[in-house]
Design a protein around this motif. Structure first.
Motif, short mmCIF file in Angstrom:
data_model
loop_
_atom_site.label_atom_id
_atom_site.label_comp_id
_atom_site.label_asym_id
_atom_site.label_seq_id
_atom_site.Cartn_x
_atom_site.Cartn_y
_atom_site.Cartn_z
N ALA A 39 0.83 -1.21 0.00
CA ALA A 39 0.00 0.00 0.00
C ALA A 39 0.86 1.26 0.00
O ALA A 39 2.00 1.26 0.48
CB ALA A 39 -0.93 0.00 1.21
N ARG A 40 0.29 2.34 -0.51
CA ARG A 40 0.95 3.65 -0.49
C ARG A 40 0.46 4.46 0.70
O ARG A 40 -0.72 4.37 1.08
CB ARG A 40 0.65 4.43 -1.77
N VAL A 41 1.35 5.25 1.26
CA VAL A 41 0.95 6.19 2.31
C VAL A 41 0.23 7.37 1.67
O VAL A 41 0.72 7.95 0.69
CB VAL A 41 2.18 6.68 3.10
N THR A 42 -0.94 7.71 2.19
CA THR A 42 -1.70 8.85 1.70
C THR A 42 -1.42 10.05 2.61
O THR A 42 -1.77 10.02 3.81
CB THR A 42 -3.21 8.54 1.71
N PRO A 43 -0.78 11.08 2.11
CA PRO A 43 -0.43 12.21 2.99
C PRO A 43 -1.67 13.00 3.41
O PRO A 43 -2.72 12.96 2.76
CB PRO A 43 0.50 13.06 2.10
N THR A 44 -1.52 13.72 4.51
CA THR A 44 -2.60 14.59 4.98
C THR A 44 -2.77 15.76 4.01
O THR A 44 -1.98 15.94 3.07
CB THR A 44 -2.27 15.14 6.38
N ARG A 45 -3.79 16.56 4.27
CA ARG A 45 -3.99 17.76 3.45
C ARG A 45 -2.75 18.66 3.45
O ARG A 45 -2.46 19.34 2.47
CB ARG A 45 -5.18 18.56 3.98
N ALA A 46 -2.02 18.63 4.56
CA ALA A 46 -0.81 19.45 4.68
C ALA A 46 0.43 18.75 4.11
O ALA A 46 1.53 19.29 4.20
CB ALA A 46 -0.57 19.81 6.14
N GLY A 47 0.27 17.55 3.55
CA GLY A 47 1.39 16.83 2.97
C GLY A 47 2.19 16.00 3.94
O GLY A 47 3.28 15.52 3.62
N GLU A 48 1.68 15.80 5.16
CA GLU A 48 2.40 15.03 6.18
C GLU A 48 2.13 13.53 5.99
O GLU A 48 1.02 13.14 5.65
CB GLU A 48 1.93 15.43 7.58
N PRO A 49 3.12 12.67 6.25
CA PRO A 49 2.88 11.22 6.18
C PRO A 49 2.06 10.71 7.36
O PRO A 49 1.41 9.66 7.26
CB PRO A 49 4.29 10.62 6.19
N TRP A 50 2.04 11.45 8.45
CA TRP A 50 1.26 11.07 9.64
C TRP A 50 1.02 12.32 10.48
O TRP A 50 1.65 13.36 10.27
CB TRP A 50 1.99 10.02 10.49
N ARG A 51 0.09 12.21 11.43
CA ARG A 51 -0.19 13.36 12.29
C ARG A 51 -0.63 12.87 13.66
O ARG A 51 -1.27 11.83 13.80
CB ARG A 51 -1.29 14.23 11.71
N ALA A 52 -0.28 13.64 14.68
CA ALA A 52 -0.76 13.40 16.04
C ALA A 52 -2.15 14.00 16.17
O ALA A 52 -2.36 15.19 15.89
CB ALA A 52 0.18 14.01 17.06
N LEU A 77 -3.28 4.63 4.70
CA LEU A 77 -2.76 3.86 3.58
C LEU A 77 -3.84 3.66 2.53
O LEU A 77 -5.03 3.55 2.87
CB LEU A 77 -2.28 2.48 4.04
N THR A 78 -3.43 3.58 1.28
CA THR A 78 -4.39 3.19 0.25
C THR A 78 -4.85 1.76 0.52
O THR A 78 -4.08 0.91 0.98
CB THR A 78 -3.75 3.24 -1.15
N GLY A 79 -6.10 1.50 0.24
CA GLY A 79 -6.64 0.16 0.46
C GLY A 79 -6.28 -0.77 -0.67
O GLY A 79 -6.23 -0.38 -1.84
N LEU A 80 -5.98 -2.00 -0.35
CA LEU A 80 -5.68 -3.02 -1.35
C LEU A 80 -6.69 -4.15 -1.21
O LEU A 80 -7.01 -4.58 -0.09
CB LEU A 80 -4.26 -3.56 -1.17
N ASP A 81 -7.20 -4.60 -2.33
CA ASP A 81 -8.21 -5.65 -2.30
C ASP A 81 -7.60 -6.96 -1.82
O ASP A 81 -6.41 -7.22 -1.99
CB ASP A 81 -8.81 -5.85 -3.70
N GLY A 82 -8.46 -7.80 -1.27
CA GLY A 82 -8.00 -9.14 -0.95
C GLY A 82 -8.50 -9.65 0.38
O GLY A 82 -9.03 -8.91 1.21
#
Length: 646
Positions: free
Chosen positions: A77-90, A104-109
Motif C-alpha cells: 500500500a501507499r501512504v496517503t499524505p494529509t492535506r498538509a502533505g504530512e505522512p502522519w499526524r498526532a 494507507l491506500t486500500g488493497l483488495d484481498g
C-alpha cells in the motif's frame, strides 16, 4: 456506529479531506479501520496505540514510501499524505489523549489464512513478491531500524528461559529441541548478509484476490510493524513457516515458495540449508510467545490466532531429517541436491565404462523396451495389475531375452495401494520409474559395480513390491558417498547378507528372484542410484509422483554410468507437447479454445477415467463417453471385428 468510530471518521474527514465509512479491522495493539469513501475508494486508517513513539510511525511510513520509490512492482500500500502533505499526524482521541494517525491506500484481498486452496503456483508467485520486497528494502536506511525485537531470529535464544510457559511437557520438549538446533546453526546465521526485512509475512499479512479470469493472485503484503535489519534468508523462512501450516503437501509448498524467491533473487546453498531450521525456529518463537501472551491475556483470541496450526505442524515436522528437505529446496532452486552430488555425478561420468558388470555380461547390445503409459497397454485395467500381467511384463517384447527398461519412464503398472497418494482408487499415484530395469532369467547373479558396504537388506513380500532388496554404500576417491539399490532379488540370497558386510568389486552377492519371491514380477533387476538417502528409511521408493519427479530425479539420477551405458541409451523421451500444440494451431480453428495453461494430452482411457502421459488420472465428466466407459471390452470386440471385415 460506535462513538469511537464516529470520532475517527471526523478525524479522517478533517485531516485528509475524505468522507468515508469506517469498519474496524483486527489488530494486536493498534486501532485499524477500513475506510470506504463515497466514491468507492478504499483506505486503511491506522490509529497507533497510546504512547506510540513518533520514530516508529516515521519508520513505517518511510518504509512504504521507499518501497514505492524503488518501483519493483511490489504489492504494498501507499501512504496517503494529509492535506498538509504530512505522512502522519498526532490527533486527539475521543478521551482527549494523543494518538499518531496515518492513512494507507486500500488493497483488495482476503487474508491468505482464510483462502483455500493454496495452489503451488500462488505460493511461487508469493515467493517472487517477497524477493522483490527484499530487493526494494535492501538500501532502505532509517534510525528506527536499530531496535531489539523478540521476533529477531538472531536472538531467539530468549525462548529458552520462557518455554516453561508451555505447560505440556511433550510440546515443551519440541521447542527445547528446536532451540538446541538453533544454538548449533547460529554461527552460520550470524554470517549471513543482513538488510531491512519485513520480518512478519505470516498468513494474515498476505492478501489474496481473484484476477479477471477468476484465478487467485497475491494482492498485497501488509503490516510492516516488525521491520528490522536481519538476515534476508530469515524473511523466507518466516513466510515459509506460515505457508506450510495445514498445507496438504508442506514440503512442496515450501519448495514452491523458495523457487519463486530464487527466480527473482538467487540464493546460495548455505542460505537454502538454513531455511528449514529457521522455519521451525520461527514457529517455536511463535508458540512460546503465544503461551506467554495467553497467560497474560487469556480472553484475547488474537494472541493465539496461529497457535493451533503451528502446534499441529511442529508435532509432525520437528523430528523430520533436515537433509532431504534441504535437498528438496536446493533442487527447487536448480542447485545440487547435496554438497557432494555434483562431484559424485562427475566421477561416475568419468569412470563410465570401467565399472564391473552388474549382471556378469555387457548390456551394450541389449534392446530397450517401453512400459510407458504411451507405449504399453499393460495393465488392461490401469487401476489393477493382475498377477498374470505382472508375471508376463515384457513378454511381447523379447520373451526369454535380456532387455532394458527405461529410467524416468511413467508407467501404469504400479497399481498397488502403496503407490497411491490418496485413499481412493482414482487418486494420483507414483508412476515415474526411478531406476533401470534389466530383464534376465531368475537365478542370474547380481554383482557389485564397485566396492561397497551393505547398508540396507530386507525382504518385501507384498504384491508388486521389491521382494528381496539390498542397498550398497559406496565412496568415491574424493570421499563422497552415494548408494545403489538392487530390487527383486531372491529371498534366500538376501538372507545371507548383513548390514555392514563389505562387498568387493565384481563379486556376486545375490541372485534375481522368481515371481513367487520378487513381488510377482517377471524376473528382472531394479537398479537405482541415490545421492541423498537420509529419510528414505529401509524401503526406498522405486517410482515417483509425476508432480514431484524433478526432486526425485535429482536425488536418484540416471544410474546408466554404473551399467557402463550412456544415459541417453536408457532415458525416457517424453512426448514433444510443443509439436502437438503447433499441429493444433495449424489445423484447428481459432474459435476452439484450450481450457488450461498447460493443455491436457490424454493417451489412455479406462471406464470413467482418462490418463495423461505421466499416468495422472482425470475423472471424465465432460462428454458422453462415461455413460459407456472408455475402452469398453464389448465395444472393443465390435470394433476389432469390423476391422477384420473392412
Amino acid at each position: 456506529m460506535s462513538d469511537n468510530t464516529q470520532h475517527w471518521t471526523r478525524i479522517l474527514a478533517d485531516t485528509w479531506g475524505i468522507e468515508a465509512e469506517l469498519t474496524p479491522l483486527p489488530g494486536e495493539f493498534d486501532l485499524n479501520f477500513l475506510a470506504t469513501a463515497r466514491d468507492g475508494q478504499r483506505f486503511v486508517l491506522k490509529v497507533m496505540r497510546a504512547g506510540c513513539d513518533t520514530g516508529f510511525v516515521d519508520l513505517l511510513t518511510a518504509a512504504h514510501a521507499h518501497v514505492h520509490r524503488r518501483n519493483l512492482t511490489v504489492p504494498v500500500a501507499r501512504v496517503t499524505p494529509t492535506r498538509a502533505g504530512e505522512p502522519w499526524r498526532a490527533c486527539k482521541d475521543a478521551e482527549g489523549g494523543s494518538r499518531l494517525v496515518w492513512l494507507l491506500t486500500g488493497l483488495d484481498g482476503t487474508a491468505y489464512a482464510n483462502v483455500q486452496p493454496h495452489p503451488l503456483a500462488l505460493i511461487a508467485e508469493l515467493g517472487g513478491h517477497i524477493a522483490r520486497l527484499d530487493l526494494a528494502l535492501s538500501d532502505f536506511a532509517h534510525s528506527g531500524l536499530a531496535r531489539d525485537l523478540k521476533w529477531d531470529l538472531r536472538n531467539a535464544d530468549w525462548i529458552g528461559v520462557r518455554c516453561h510457559e508451555i505447560t505440556d511437557p511433550a510440546r515443551r520438549a519440541i521447542v527445547e529441541g528446536i532451540l538446541d538446533r538453533y544454538v548449533a546453526l547460529r554461527p552460520a546465521l550470524m554470517h549471513q548478509p543482513v538488510a531491512p526485512i519485513h520480518n512478519d509475512l505470516n498468513d494474515y499479512n498476505i492478501l489474496v484476490a481473484a484476477d479477471e479470469c477468476g484465478r487467485c493472485r497475491i494482492s498485497a503484503l501488509i503490516d510492516f510493524g516488525d521491520i528490522i535489519v536481519g538476515p534476508m534468508v530469515a524473511e523466507l523462512a518466516i513466510a515459509g513457516a506460515y505457508i506450510a501450516l495445514d498445507h496438504p503437501s508442506p514440503e512442496r509448498a515450501l519448495a514452491a515458495l523458495v523457487a519463486g524467491y530464487h527466480a527473482v533473487s538467487p540464493l546460495n546453498e548455505a542460505q537454502v540449508d538454513l531455511i528449514w531450521p529457521l522455519l521451525l525456529l520461527r514457529l517455536a518463537v511463535s508458540v512460546t510467545n503465544s503461551a506467554m501472551m495467553q497467560k497474560a491475556r487469556p480472553d484475547d483470541p488474537y494472541v493465539v490466532v496461529s497457535q493451533a496450526p503451528a502446534w499441529r505442524f511442529l508435532e509432525q515436522a520437528h523430528a523430520l531429517p533436515e537433509t532431504p528437505i534441504a535437498a528438496r529446496l536446493r533442487v527447487a532452486c536448480g542447485l545440487p541436491a547435496s554438497d557432494g552430488a555434483g562431484r559424485v555425478l562427475d566421477w561416475l561420468d568419468r569412470t563410465r565404462g570401467g565399472f564391473a558388470s552388474v549382471l556378469g555380461a555387457t548390456l551394450a547390445s541389449a534392446p530397450t523396451c517401453s512400459l510407458s503409459v504411451v507405449a504399453s497397454a499393460t495393465p488392461r485395467d490401469p487401476f489393477r495389475m493382475t498377477t498374470e500381467e505382472a508375471r508376463d511384463v515384457g513378454a511381447d517384447f523379447a520373451p526369454g531375452a535380456t532387455w532394458l527398461g527405461h529410467y524416468g519412464e511413467p508407467r501404469l503398472i504400479y497399481t498397488d495401494a502403496a503407490f497411491r497418494l490418496g485413499r481412493h482408487k482414482g487418486s494420483d499415484r507414483r508412476t515415474v520409474h526411478l531406476g533401470i530395469d534389466v530383464f534376465m532369467p531368475a537365478g542370474t547373479a547380481v554383482r557389485a559395480p564397485l566396492e561397497g558396504v551393505v547398508d540396507v537388506v530386507g525382504y518385501h513380500d507384498r504384491h508388486l513390491d521389491y521382494g528381496g532388496m539390498v542397498t550398497l554404500a559406496h565412496t568415491t576417491p574424493e570421499g563422497d558417498r552415494f548408494h545403489t539399490l538392487y530390487g527383486h532379488l531372491s529371498r534366500e540370497s538376501v538372507s545371507r547378507l548383513e548390514r555392514g558386510q563389505r562387498v568387493a568389486r565384481g563379486v556376486a552377492f545375490a541372485v534375481l528372484g522368481a515371481p513367487v519371491e520378487n513381488g510377482g514380477w517377471a524376473p528382472h533387476l531394479h537398479f537405482q542410484l541415490a545421492l541423498v538417502t537420509d529419510g528414505l528409511g529401509e524401503d526406498w521408493p522405486g517410482a515417483a509422483d509425476p508432480d514431484d519427479a524433478a526432486f526425485w530425479r535429482a536425488i536418484c539420477p540416471n544410474p546408466a554410468a554404473l551399467l557402463n551405458l550412456p544415459d541417453t541409451r536408457v532415458a525416457y523421451r517424453p512426448l514433444d507437447t510443443e509439436r502437438f500444440s503447433a499441429m493444433r494451431r495449424a489445423h484447428f480453428a481459432t474459435n476452439l479454445k484450450l481450457s488450461y495453461d498447460e493443455p491436457c494430452l490424454f493417451v489412455r482411457g479406462w471406464r470413467t477415467h482418462l490418463f495423461d502421459e505421466w499416468g495422472r488420472p482425470y475423472l471424465d465428466a465432460y462428454n458422453n463417453v462415461p455413460h459407456v466407459g472408455h475402452s469398453h471390452p464389448r465395444l472393443q470386440a465390435i470394433a476389432c471385428d469390423q476391422l477384420l471385415r473392412l
